[in-house]
Design a protein around this motif. Sequence first.
Motif, short mmCIF file in Angstrom:
data_model
loop_
_atom_site.label_atom_id
_atom_site.label_comp_id
_atom_site.label_asym_id
_atom_site.label_seq_id
_atom_site.Cartn_x
_atom_site.Cartn_y
_atom_site.Cartn_z
N ASP A 1 7.83 7.61 -7.22
CA ASP A 1 7.41 7.68 -5.83
C ASP A 1 6.82 6.33 -5.41
O ASP A 1 5.72 5.98 -5.83
CB ASP A 1 6.38 8.81 -5.66
CG ASP A 1 5.98 9.02 -4.23
OD1 ASP A 1 6.78 8.70 -3.33
OD2 ASP A 1 4.86 9.50 -4.01
N ASP B 1 5.17 4.03 -2.71
CA ASP B 1 4.37 4.12 -1.49
C ASP B 1 4.91 3.12 -0.47
O ASP B 1 4.91 1.92 -0.73
CB ASP B 1 2.91 3.82 -1.83
CG ASP B 1 1.98 3.93 -0.64
OD1 ASP B 1 2.45 4.09 0.51
OD2 ASP B 1 0.75 3.84 -0.86
N GLU C 1 3.58 1.85 1.98
CA GLU C 1 2.56 0.85 2.30
C GLU C 1 2.58 -0.32 1.31
O GLU C 1 2.03 -1.38 1.59
CB GLU C 1 1.17 1.49 2.31
CG GLU C 1 0.97 2.47 3.44
CD GLU C 1 0.88 1.77 4.79
OE1 GLU C 1 0.22 0.72 4.89
OE2 GLU C 1 1.48 2.28 5.75
N ARG C 2 3.18 -0.10 0.13
CA ARG C 2 3.24 -1.15 -0.89
C ARG C 2 4.48 -2.03 -0.73
O ARG C 2 4.68 -2.97 -1.48
CB ARG C 2 3.26 -0.53 -2.29
CG ARG C 2 2.04 0.30 -2.64
CD ARG C 2 0.78 -0.53 -2.72
NE ARG C 2 0.92 -1.63 -3.64
CZ ARG C 2 0.17 -1.83 -4.71
NH1 ARG C 2 -0.77 -0.98 -4.99
NH2 ARG C 2 0.36 -2.87 -5.47
#
Length: 76
Positions: A63, A65, A67-68
């Motif tokens: 998974d 993210d 945002e990363r």
Amino acid sequence: MTTREMGVDPRELDDDDLFREMRHLHETRTDTLLHGSDDALEHHTIRTRQLEEEYLKRYPERDVDPERLRSGARLR
């Protein structure tokens, strides 16, 4: 240095043990970098790579993210 000298072969660890080993190595990384011998740092780097490679084999669709990702950072 053989895998046995480095610890239990990552393929033999169950998921809980693999995660625990990775967490421990990440917790001790800075101390090893700043204060460990060259051999200790090399050992730490090799072991971390072994465990992380095993994790990626088990979880190739991990998974990520959003945002990363670069696009996520731009949105911030």
